[in-house]
Design an enzyme around this catalytic site. Structure first.
Site, PDB file in Angstrom:
ATOM      1  N   GLY A 131       0.835  -1.200   0.000  1.00 39.29           N
ATOM      2  CA  GLY A 131       0.000   0.000   0.000  1.00 39.29           C
ATOM      3  C   GLY A 131       0.871   1.251   0.000  1.00 39.29           C
ATOM      4  CB  CYS A 132       0.202   4.681  -1.211  1.00 39.01           C
ATOM      5  SG  CYS A 132      -1.527   4.803  -0.698  1.00 39.01           S
ATOM      6  CE1 TYR A 133      -1.612   8.317   3.809  1.00 37.10           C
ATOM      7  CE2 TYR A 133      -3.461   6.843   3.516  1.00 37.10           C
ATOM      8  CZ  TYR A 133      -2.960   8.123   3.585  1.00 37.10           C
ATOM      9  OH  TYR A 133      -3.798   9.202   3.433  1.00 37.10           O
TER      10      TYR A 133
END
Ligand SMILES: NC(=O)c1ccc[n+]([C@@H]2O[C@H](COP(=O)([O-])OP(=O)(O)OC[C@H]3O[C@@H](n4cnc5c(N)ncnc54)[C@H](OP(=O)(O)O)[C@@H]3O)[C@@H](O)[C@H]2O)c1
Length: 329
Positions: A138-140
């Site tokens: 995921g990005c976060y």
């Protein structure tokens, strides 16, 4: 190269923010030929209408994509939809990079735990080289894990870690929503999923626990919606057992020679350092005037590149035995 030397790729979910960014990268990749791209709503329209540099092919419904004729499939579909398509592509013999959250947490996907590697190259490069199916992070979590890994590996974290993160609006995808209208988002700033309710927490805990040797650190994760198109900036508060003689040293040591990690020494990262690139920028500062030794780590990435499509290409490069930076610099 003649045509047989190119690897043929399918992109499922090509009209999404991530899919479009991936099409742009793959169209410029020297070893890839985009053979198929899917959309349910825009099937029958030219891919070039989305990305002018793309080949002259027509978007197809996912059902119509000849997965068995593709050597790699990138699955850029919403979570909940993606895993079944990744399974189909894998069963058809393709290498798979799944960009959704569906296959990222081993405990939530026991039947895939053997096959699927977690695609954070700076932490799991050797495993990814062997994998034929990769769960793209995921990005976060990408920014948080790369920021925290040097401390977690050394057992230096001595209490709850607070991650305050802000993301540009493309992070929410292209599906229209009233709360993402320009008039709601512009010149505004807000926290959401407050109280550890964001779906990326399971992935962060899982990976942070593995980095720390099994014990999951306590995380408090608060995402914010930033009124820009792309980019994530995370400000991470880490209590330590003791002060570090040279706070930035663990990051310098761990990421020396990494093509996509930049450890900033003289200032802290900003979105402008990373937007449009596949890099994560990291900076570290000690906090004055508190009784517990406290570090602040700031990390920035482009959510659509290092947080999604760029990292997916980095993973494919590793899985294929190509230079890791191919098509990304
Ligand atoms: N946005 C980010 O910053 C980011 C970062 C990391 C990971 N991700 C993950 O990457 C994936 C894609 O994200 P995104 O932001 O690009 O989403 P998006 O903009 O909403 O795009 C979703 C894509 O999936 C297609 N699609 C939707 N429902 C489908 C279904 N039932 N069957 C087949 N295709 C379907 C859409 O096609 P049509 O609408 O054209 O039919 C579109 O191409 C998600 O799993 C997301 O969590 C996103």
């Amino acid at each position: 190269m003649n045509d047989r030397e190119f690897v043929s790729a399918a992109v499922l979910g090509a009209t999404g923010y991530v899919g479009r960014e991936l099409i742009r990268l793959l169209a410029g990749h020297p070893r890839i030929r985009i053979a198929a791209a899917s959309s349910e709503g825009a099937a029958g329209t030219p891919l070039r209408a989305l990305v002018p540099s793309a080949p002259a092919i027509t978007l197809q419904r996912a059902e119509e994509v000849p997965l068995g004729e593709c050597q790699v499939a990138f699955v850029c579909l919403p979570h909940g939809e993606a895993a079944a398509w990744s399974e189909r592509a894998y069963a058809a013999g393709a290498m798979v990079v799944d960009l959704s959250q569906d296959l990222r947490v081993a405990a939530a996907r026991p039947e895939w735990a053997e096959q699927a590697g977690y695609g954070l190259p700076e932490l799991h490069r050797e495993r990814i080289r062997e994998a034929r199916l990769v769960a793209n992070p995921g990005c976060y979590p990408t920014a948080a894990l790369l920021a925290l890994a040097p401390l977690l590996r050394r057992g230096l974290v001595a209490g709850p870690v607070i991650i305050d993160a802000a993301s540009g609006v493309t992070g929410a995808g292209r599906t229209p929503r009233a709360d993402l209208l320009f008039a709601e988002v512009a010149e505004n700033f807000l926290a959401y999923a407050v109280g550890n309710t964001h779906r990326h927490l399971a992935e962060m805990r899982d990976q942070a626990g593995a980095l720390g040797g099994g014990a999951e650190p306590e995380l408090v994760f608060t995402p914010h919606l930033l009124p820009v198109r792309r980019g994530i900036l995370e400000t991470i508060y880490v209590p330590l057992g003791e002060r570090l003689a040279e706070p930035a040293a663990p990051w310098r040591e761990d990421y020396e020679g990494e093509p996509f990690v930049e450890v900033l020494e003289t200032r802290l990262p900003t979105l402008q350092d990373v937007v449009g690139t596949n890099r994560v920028a990291v900076g570290v500062r000690e906090v004055d005037g508190v009784s517990t030794p406290l570090l602040i780590v700031v990390a920035a990435i482009d959510n659509l590149l290092k947080g999604a499509a760029g990292q997916a290409v980095q993973n494919l490069n590793l899985m294929s035995g190509w230079p890791e930076t191919e098509g990304l610099l």
